[in-house]
Design a protein around this motif. Structure first.
Motif, mmCIF file in Angstrom:
data_model
loop_
_atom_site.group_PDB
_atom_site.id
_atom_site.type_symbol
_atom_site.label_atom_id
_atom_site.label_comp_id
_atom_site.label_asym_id
_atom_site.label_seq_id
_atom_site.Cartn_x
_atom_site.Cartn_y
_atom_site.Cartn_z
ATOM 1 N N MET A 1 0.527 -1.344 0.316
ATOM 2 C CA MET A 1 0.225 -0.093 0.013
ATOM 3 C C MET A 1 0.774 1.541 -0.007
ATOM 4 O O MET A 1 0.525 1.952 -0.775
ATOM 5 C CB MET A 1 -0.894 -0.239 1.322
ATOM 6 C CG MET A 1 -1.711 1.496 1.176
ATOM 7 S SD MET A 1 -2.695 1.320 2.839
ATOM 8 C CE MET A 1 -3.538 2.869 3.237
ATOM 9 N N VAL A 2 2.387 1.722 0.591
ATOM 10 C CA VAL A 2 2.802 2.152 1.102
ATOM 11 C C VAL A 2 3.426 2.765 -0.582
ATOM 12 O O VAL A 2 3.880 4.113 -0.074
ATOM 13 C CB VAL A 2 3.828 2.338 2.019
ATOM 14 C CG1 VAL A 2 4.796 3.587 2.377
ATOM 15 C CG2 VAL A 2 2.931 2.461 3.648
ATOM 16 N N PHE A 3 3.711 1.515 -0.992
ATOM 17 C CA PHE A 3 4.441 1.730 -2.215
ATOM 18 C C PHE A 3 4.032 1.872 -3.261
ATOM 19 O O PHE A 3 4.060 3.051 -3.926
ATOM 20 C CB PHE A 3 5.188 0.374 -2.570
ATOM 21 C CG PHE A 3 6.651 0.658 -3.725
ATOM 22 C CD1 PHE A 3 7.479 0.211 -2.995
ATOM 23 C CD2 PHE A 3 5.791 0.003 -4.676
ATOM 24 C CE1 PHE A 3 8.530 0.477 -4.607
ATOM 25 C CE2 PHE A 3 6.394 0.526 -6.185
ATOM 26 C CZ PHE A 3 8.199 0.479 -5.459
ATOM 27 N N GLY A 4 3.125 1.323 -3.771
ATOM 28 C CA GLY A 4 2.089 2.434 -4.432
ATOM 29 C C GLY A 4 1.988 3.600 -4.503
ATOM 30 O O GLY A 4 1.466 4.348 -5.502
ATOM 31 N N PHE A 66 12.851 0.299 4.313
ATOM 32 C CA PHE A 66 12.027 0.828 3.511
ATOM 33 C C PHE A 66 11.288 1.737 3.945
ATOM 34 O O PHE A 66 11.302 2.645 3.866
ATOM 35 C CB PHE A 66 10.326 -0.197 3.315
ATOM 36 C CG PHE A 66 9.524 -0.365 2.153
ATOM 37 C CD1 PHE A 66 9.324 0.141 1.337
ATOM 38 C CD2 PHE A 66 8.097 0.746 3.170
ATOM 39 C CE1 PHE A 66 8.444 0.960 0.519
ATOM 40 C CE2 PHE A 66 7.704 0.506 2.543
ATOM 41 C CZ PHE A 66 7.565 0.778 0.716
ATOM 42 N N THR A 67 10.675 0.844 5.676
ATOM 43 C CA THR A 67 10.179 1.802 6.241
ATOM 44 C C THR A 67 11.264 3.841 6.639
ATOM 45 O O THR A 67 11.169 4.900 6.334
ATOM 46 C CB THR A 67 9.765 1.794 7.849
ATOM 47 O OG1 THR A 67 9.561 0.733 7.696
ATOM 48 C CG2 THR A 67 9.157 2.621 8.687
ATOM 49 N N ALA A 68 12.271 3.040 6.556
ATOM 50 C CA ALA A 68 13.801 3.897 6.922
ATOM 51 C C ALA A 68 13.774 5.141 5.639
ATOM 52 O O ALA A 68 13.485 6.013 5.990
ATOM 53 C CB ALA A 68 14.684 3.690 7.508
ATOM 54 N N GLY A 74 10.992 12.793 3.008
ATOM 55 C CA GLY A 74 10.274 13.948 3.445
ATOM 56 C C GLY A 74 10.589 15.067 4.640
ATOM 57 O O GLY A 74 10.708 15.560 4.368
ATOM 58 N N LEU A 75 12.422 14.743 4.885
ATOM 59 C CA LEU A 75 14.092 14.954 5.310
ATOM 60 C C LEU A 75 14.651 16.273 3.977
ATOM 61 O O LEU A 75 15.621 16.528 4.457
ATOM 62 C CB LEU A 75 13.962 14.297 6.591
ATOM 63 C CG LEU A 75 13.678 14.249 7.746
ATOM 64 C CD1 LEU A 75 14.806 12.987 8.394
ATOM 65 C CD2 LEU A 75 12.437 14.689 8.075
ATOM 66 N N ALA A 146 4.679 16.226 3.392
ATOM 67 C CA ALA A 146 2.914 15.756 4.223
ATOM 68 C C ALA A 146 2.708 14.282 3.654
ATOM 69 O O ALA A 146 2.035 13.309 4.385
ATOM 70 C CB ALA A 146 2.129 16.504 4.048
ATOM 71 N N ILE A 147 3.496 13.739 2.613
ATOM 72 C CA ILE A 147 3.239 12.545 2.190
ATOM 73 C C ILE A 147 3.830 10.999 2.716
ATOM 74 O O ILE A 147 2.926 10.245 3.301
ATOM 75 C CB ILE A 147 3.696 12.172 1.102
ATOM 76 C CG1 ILE A 147 2.857 12.990 -0.435
ATOM 77 C CG2 ILE A 147 3.658 10.932 0.369
ATOM 78 C CD1 ILE A 147 3.990 13.426 -1.258
ATOM 79 N N PHE A 148 4.964 11.768 3.707
ATOM 80 C CA PHE A 148 5.347 11.144 3.868
ATOM 81 C C PHE A 148 5.864 10.826 5.417
ATOM 82 O O PHE A 148 5.101 9.941 6.277
ATOM 83 C CB PHE A 148 7.485 11.287 3.683
ATOM 84 C CG PHE A 148 7.787 10.782 1.659
ATOM 85 C CD1 PHE A 148 7.435 9.770 1.741
ATOM 86 C CD2 PHE A 148 7.991 12.595 1.536
ATOM 87 C CE1 PHE A 148 8.045 10.050 0.507
ATOM 88 C CE2 PHE A 148 8.035 12.130 0.094
ATOM 89 C CZ PHE A 148 8.171 11.473 -0.629
ATOM 90 N N ALA A 149 5.274 12.272 5.791
ATOM 91 C CA ALA A 149 4.989 12.309 7.497
ATOM 92 C C ALA A 149 3.547 11.609 7.556
ATOM 93 O O ALA A 149 3.308 10.633 8.968
ATOM 94 C CB ALA A 149 4.602 13.647 7.803
#
Length: 447
Positions: A1-4, A66-68, A74-75, A146-149
């Protein structure tokens, strides 16, 4: 879900991000290409490592990376850092996908794998649909960071759930790592992907693009030569002589080439041929994703009852029909034909996806699932990348209805090759098992 979802939102928000980071859309387009580059280059390598070191271990490592990577995107402080973090994001996906697929396929008996794959696709394809619907509003309201937050905590939840829920898997027999083969494969994939990207940006007549394209056959030949003479090849070449491996590889690569080519060109038709705004054209794309998602469980059921060959052929024929509908919509004043093309393309890949995967998994030893699914994903990604560039080039600069129609006729021809690949698949073990259960006789599930 996050990837797509993040891939979809970033593609739609490229202008906002490039302005914020003080760069151009052309430069930042690498942020879209980089994850696919990492995915295509890494899936086979990390799948092979999972076969030896344990699929769960590699899945957890991939989820961690992937999570990191999602968080640090976002930074990002400039274009180079953003592109680098997106490449790391793709490598994390390359660790996750083949090992997660191997875990899932090994967890089910033969007669249940297709249904499991169908529900997996249902969830996975829902991500880009959510991204298309919510991404624009999220960026407009809070900015692109905000996408990555939002998605980093979701990725973290996936990591935590995997640690708690996924059972430990037994590592395979320790084998020497085919380092030379891995480097050869990565070199071939990177050269091809970069050549396509530079050709799209600079033009395929540019000396840099020509030089890179000239290197592609040499790198592929080198990889094949390495694997042919390796005592422990990363990807045994004899797999490609098996109908149930080579067939779905050809079918998936060609169907995805046409599918993604149509996905890229459909908004352009809606804007240039029918006068829709970009926002309205993007909303139409949700139709394709919804049809893909909803048809995936149906594909799993059909694979279990009718077999991989029948279901793969049906899905491939639907993709061919989608290209024909797009071509007709390019020439005629009937936007419904473009909408029909989007629906048929989504339904075709949704139906065929479980059949492709189950056929691949059933054609190789259980201790090589990571390598087999990894190579399948790599070749599918390469087929997709090539297909998109070929169809975009076929349209050219004119943007006329006839030019779009010619591109889609070419897409139909490419997808038709996939029908022959699907037809090469032999009869289904999973369907036999399903019919045996339905008739009231017991069958012993695969351990």
């Amino acid at each position: 879900m996050v990837f797509g979802s993040t891939m979809t939102i970033i593609g739609a928000s490229l202008t906002d991000i490039s302005e914020s980071l003080g760069t151009t859309n052309a430069t930042l387009s690498w942020a879209v290409s980089a994850p696919f580059l990492g995915l295509a280059a890494g899936t086979t390598v990390f799948g092979t490592l999972g076969d030896s070191w344990g699929h769960r271990r590699m899945l957890i490592l991939g989820l961690t990376v992937f999570t990191a990577a999602t968080g640090v995107c976002g930074l990002a402080w400039d274009a180079l850092s953003f592109i680098a973090f997106r490449a790391l994001f793709g490598l994390g996906g390359a660790m996750m996908i083949p090992n997660g697929m191997a875990i899932m396929m090994a967890a089910f008996p033969v007669n249940q794998r297709a249904r499991a794959m169908g529900w997996f696709q249902f969830a996975a394809v829902g991500g880009p649909a959510i991204g298309l619907v919510t991404g624009g509003a999220l960026v407009d309201a809070l900015g692109w960071r905000a996408i990555f937050a939002v998605y980093t905590p979701i990725a973290a939840l996936g990591l935590i759930a995997a640690v708690i829920v996924v059972r430990p898997t037994r590592a395979g027999e320790a084998k020497p790592i085919d380092v030379t083969g891995a480097l050869g494969l990565v070199a071939a994939v990177v050269v091809l992907m970069v050549a396509l990207d530079r050709g799209a940006t600079l033009g395929f007549g540019h000396p840099a693009a020509i030089a890179l394209l000239a290197l592609v056959p040499a790198t592929i030949w080198s990889f094949v030569a390495i694997e042919r003479h390796s005592a422990h090849p990363m990807v045994p070449l004899e797999w490609f002589r098996r109908r149930n491996y080579a067939g779905p590889v050809v079918a998936s690569a060609t169907a995805n080439a046409a599918y993604m080519g149509g996905f890229i060109l459909a908004p352009q038709i809606l804007q240039q041929r029918y006068g829709y705004t970009l926002t309205a054209a993007t909303v139409f794309l949700v139709i394709r994703l919804i049809c893909f998602s909803l048809s995936s469980p149906v594909g799993g059921r059909l694979t279990a009852t009718r077999g991989e060959r029948w279901t793969s052929c049906l899905g491939s024929v639907l993709v061919v029909s989608a290209m024909v509908s797009f071509a007709a919509g390019s020439l005629l004043d009937a936007v419904v034909l473009v909408v029909l093309g989007l629906a048929l393309a989504g339904a075709g890949l949704g139906v065929a996806g479980p059949a492709y995967q189950v056929s691949v998994v059933g054609s190789v030893p259980m201790d090589r699932l990571g390598a087999a699914t990894g190579m399948f994903q790599t070749l599918t990604s390469l087929g997709t990348a090539v297909g998109v560039q070929v169809l975009v080039l076929a349209v050219g600069e004119s943007g006329t209805g006839a030019a779009f129609a010619n591109a889609f006729w070419l897409g139909a021809a490419v997808a038709a090759v996939g029908v022959f690949g699907a037809a090469a698949i032999s009869s289904s073990n999973s369907a036999v098992a399903e019919r045996t259960i339905s008739s009231g006789r017991s069958t012993r599930p695969e351990p």
